[in-house]
Design a protein around this motif. Structure first.
Motif, PDB file in Angstrom:
ATOM      1  N   PHE A 110      41.649  26.945 -15.344  1.00 45.16           N
ATOM      2  CA  PHE A 110      41.865  25.656 -14.680  1.00 45.16           C
ATOM      3  C   PHE A 110      42.815  24.780 -15.495  1.00 45.16           C
ATOM      4  CE2 PHE A 110      38.397  26.945 -12.098  1.00 45.16           C
ATOM      5  CZ  PHE A 110      38.448  26.166 -10.942  1.00 45.16           C
ATOM      6  N   THR A 111      43.681  24.067 -14.785  1.00 45.36           N
ATOM      7  CA  THR A 111      44.640  23.167 -15.420  1.00 45.36           C
ATOM      8  C   THR A 111      44.460  21.756 -14.865  1.00 45.36           C
ATOM      9  OG1 THR A 111      46.411  23.359 -13.768  1.00 45.36           O
ATOM     10  CG2 THR A 111      46.258  25.107 -15.445  1.00 45.36           C
ATOM     11  N   ARG A 112      45.293  20.829 -15.344  1.00 44.72           N
ATOM     12  CA  ARG A 112      45.233  19.446 -14.865  1.00 44.72           C
ATOM     13  C   ARG A 112      45.614  19.316 -13.396  1.00 44.72           C
ATOM     14  NH1 ARG A 112      48.010  15.765 -19.652  1.00 44.72           N
ATOM     15  NH2 ARG A 112      46.301  15.907 -21.153  1.00 44.72           N
ATOM     16  N   ASP A 113      46.248  20.308 -12.854  1.00 45.35           N
ATOM     17  CA  ASP A 113      46.672  20.253 -11.455  1.00 45.35           C
ATOM     18  C   ASP A 113      45.570  20.692 -10.496  1.00 45.35           C
ATOM     19  OD1 ASP A 113      49.280  19.437 -12.135  1.00 45.35           O
ATOM     20  OD2 ASP A 113      49.857  21.511 -12.543  1.00 45.35           O
ATOM     21  N   ASP A 114      44.424  21.099 -11.028  1.00 43.38           N
ATOM     22  CA  ASP A 114      43.330  21.600 -10.199  1.00 43.38           C
ATOM     23  C   ASP A 114      42.286  20.516  -9.951  1.00 43.38           C
ATOM     24  OD1 ASP A 114      44.482  24.207 -10.013  1.00 43.38           O
ATOM     25  OD2 ASP A 114      43.785  24.629 -12.055  1.00 43.38           O
ATOM     26  N   GLY A 115      41.124  20.891  -9.415  1.00 39.13           N
ATOM     27  CA  GLY A 115      40.145  19.876  -9.062  1.00 39.13           C
ATOM     28  C   GLY A 115      38.715  20.360  -9.126  1.00 39.13           C
ATOM     29  N   VAL A 116      37.801  19.406  -9.123  1.00 43.09           N
ATOM     30  CA  VAL A 116      36.359  19.661  -9.126  1.00 43.09           C
ATOM     31  C   VAL A 116      35.756  19.043  -7.875  1.00 43.09           C
ATOM     32  CG1 VAL A 116      34.168  19.121 -10.268  1.00 43.09           C
ATOM     33  CG2 VAL A 116      36.167  19.731 -11.641  1.00 43.09           C
ATOM     34  N   ILE A 117      34.876  19.795  -7.210  1.00 41.93           N
ATOM     35  CA  ILE A 117      34.073  19.240  -6.118  1.00 41.93           C
ATOM     36  C   ILE A 117      32.611  19.301  -6.523  1.00 41.93           C
ATOM     37  CG2 ILE A 117      33.286  19.517  -3.739  1.00 41.93           C
ATOM     38  CD1 ILE A 117      36.020  20.446  -2.962  1.00 41.93           C
ATOM     39  N   ALA A 118      31.941  18.134  -6.505  1.00 39.83           N
ATOM     40  CA  ALA A 118      30.524  18.038  -6.814  1.00 39.83           C
ATOM     41  C   ALA A 118      29.740  18.175  -5.510  1.00 39.83           C
ATOM     42  CB  ALA A 118      30.216  16.709  -7.491  1.00 39.83           C
ATOM     43  N   LEU A 119      29.058  19.294  -5.330  1.00 43.41           N
ATOM     44  CA  LEU A 119      28.304  19.582  -4.113  1.00 43.41           C
ATOM     45  C   LEU A 119      26.816  19.592  -4.451  1.00 43.41           C
ATOM     46  CD1 LEU A 119      28.197  20.554  -1.095  1.00 43.41           C
ATOM     47  CD2 LEU A 119      28.323  22.889  -2.010  1.00 43.41           C
ATOM     48  N   GLY A 120      26.136  18.489  -4.168  1.00 47.24           N
ATOM     49  CA  GLY A 120      24.710  18.443  -4.488  1.00 47.24           C
ATOM     50  C   GLY A 120      24.183  17.034  -4.582  1.00 47.24           C
ATOM     51  N   GLY A 121      23.084  16.893  -5.309  1.00 46.03           N
ATOM     52  CA  GLY A 121      22.428  15.611  -5.454  1.00 46.03           C
ATOM     53  C   GLY A 121      22.993  14.783  -6.590  1.00 46.03           C
ATOM     54  N   GLY A 122      22.205  13.810  -7.051  1.00 48.11           N
ATOM     55  CA  GLY A 122      22.692  12.878  -8.051  1.00 48.11           C
ATOM     56  C   GLY A 122      23.012  13.516  -9.383  1.00 48.11           C
ATOM     57  N   VAL A 123      22.206  14.483  -9.813  1.00 49.55           N
ATOM     58  CA  VAL A 123      22.483  15.166 -11.069  1.00 49.55           C
ATOM     59  C   VAL A 123      23.826  15.884 -10.995  1.00 49.55           C
ATOM     60  CG1 VAL A 123      21.758  17.052 -12.588  1.00 49.55           C
ATOM     61  CG2 VAL A 123      20.071  15.404 -11.760  1.00 49.55           C
ATOM     62  N   THR A 124      24.071  16.562  -9.893  1.00 47.35           N
ATOM     63  CA  THR A 124      25.346  17.268  -9.718  1.00 47.35           C
ATOM     64  C   THR A 124      26.516  16.294  -9.699  1.00 47.35           C
ATOM     65  OG1 THR A 124      24.261  19.042  -8.479  1.00 47.35           O
ATOM     66  CG2 THR A 124      26.646  18.827  -8.209  1.00 47.35           C
ATOM     67  N   GLY A 125      26.361  15.196  -8.967  1.00 48.27           N
ATOM     68  CA  GLY A 125      27.436  14.225  -8.887  1.00 48.27           C
ATOM     69  C   GLY A 125      27.776  13.627 -10.234  1.00 48.27           C
TER      70      GLY A 125
END
Length: 359
Positions: free
Chosen positions: A94-109
């Motif tokens: 992964f590089t700076r041009d990529d991304g993260v998706i948080a899929l879940g509850g508050g802990v995940t977020g």
């Protein structure tokens, strides 16, 4: 589809709310991101339910998806789990041009949000909250963090997402306790605002009522929070009102050692702080009972034996919102009338009379 705009000086984004919207993930994400590698982060409870569905939707429009999973629970909101996820992303290139998706509850977020904020000094983030608590609270506003020992959210940053996608349909897979704890934060916002949301919570008398009104409850709660965040992104003033119930709530949540959920602790904290201020004549008579009625209607706790512990004051005094030896306590003049009272830390024990907390 209901769209709430969060317009900030350096970064703006939409919160999009609609039942069944998870099926449109690919189109929604491609509207804000170019093709890239995505770290899709979920916990062990949510991943089996939705991770493959979301990953398929993303790959169908050209994204490259890596699924990451961590053990469910507050204990995973830690530096060690953060390090594991960082190592995995680095190993997958992964590089700076990529991304993260948080899929879940508050802990995940919180965890995946902080991962995005810190990986290579920050990469793109999207929040996809699947619990009621995360939908109405942690997914909007940019707060990301991990815990250290028993201190919640002590290491973190403000890091705004590029998009928040909320599908109320995911609430149908929550157990009763997980659903109801999120409602504690909705009652908090309703008490701060009065108006339409407070009127709506008067009609909620069961978990089934929460589900039946979830879309409107989320929309009204998020709209208020978005307005507050737009007025005070970094919690320098107005945004502090969102901590109503949290000072005492965080203290007993930490002392409970995992036996109290966040929304349950906030419920107890709201009632405790309101009772104290009502007995001091600073809160309108009857407000404590109004809050109690709305929380008990869905089975939320309103008191705890932990309030009897001297340790609760040590937790409160060391709250991360302690500024220059003073702690700002959020209370209500009346429903819809939040206020802030600054108390010197050394006077907290006397002000929050333990006998009052026990009553």
């Amino acid at each position: 589809m209901k769209i709430i705009e969060v317009k900030l000086p350096d970064h703006s984004y939409n919160v999009e709310i609609e039942t069944g919207i998870l099926n449109c993930t690919g189109q929604l994400v491609s509207s804000v991101w170019s093709e890239r590698k995505i770290a899709l982060v979920s916990d062990s409870n949510v991943a089996p339910l939705y991770q493959d569905q979301v990953a398929d939707a993303l790959t169908s429009v050209g994204f490259t998806v890596h699924n990451y999973q961590f053990p469910a629970g507050e204990a995973s909101k830690s530096l060690s789990v953060l390090a594991d996820l960082t190592r995995d992303m680095a190993a997958d290139g992964f590089t700076r041009d990529d991304g993260v998706i948080a899929l879940g509850g508050g802990v995940t977020g919180d965890l995946a949000g902080f991962l995005a904020a810190t990986y290579m000094r920050g990469i793109s983030l999207i929040q996809m909250p699947t619990s009621l608590l995360a939908q109405v609270d942690s997914s909007v506003g940019g707060k990301t963090a991990v815990d250290l020992d028993t201190t919640k959210n002590i290491i973190g940053s403000f890091y705004q997402p590029d998009l928040v996608i909320i599908d109320p349909e995911t609430l149908n897979t929550l157990d009763r306790r997980d659903l109801v704890e999120g409602y504690g934060e909705i009652v908090k916002v309703a008490a701060l605002t009065d108006g339409k949301l407070w009127d709506l919570v008067q009609e909620i008398n069961s978990p089934a009522d929460i589900l039946a009104n979830a879309e409107e409850l989320s929309q009204l709660s998020i709209k208020y929070k978005a307005d507050v965040v737009m007025g005070d992104e970094k919690e320098g003033g107005l945004r502090q009102v969102l901590n109503f119930g949290h000072t005492i709530g965080h203290a007993i949540e930490a002392l409970a050692g995992g036996k109290l959920r966040h929304g349950e602790a906030v419920s107890i904290g709201m009632v405790a702080i309101t009772r104290i201020f009502e007995e001091k004549g600073l809160t309108q008579s009857g407000v404590t009972q109004k809050l109690t009625d709305r929380l008990e209607a869905v089975g939320l706790p309103i008191t705890s034996s932990l309030l009897d512990s001297e340790a609760v004051f040590d937790k409160i005094k060391n709250d991360k919102k302690n500024h220059a030896g003073h702690l700002n306590l959020i209370y209500l003049h009346q429903i819809g009338g939040p206020a802030i009272k600054s108390i010197p830390s050394e006077e907290i024990r006397d002000f929050l009379d333990i006998k009052t907390l026990q009553s």
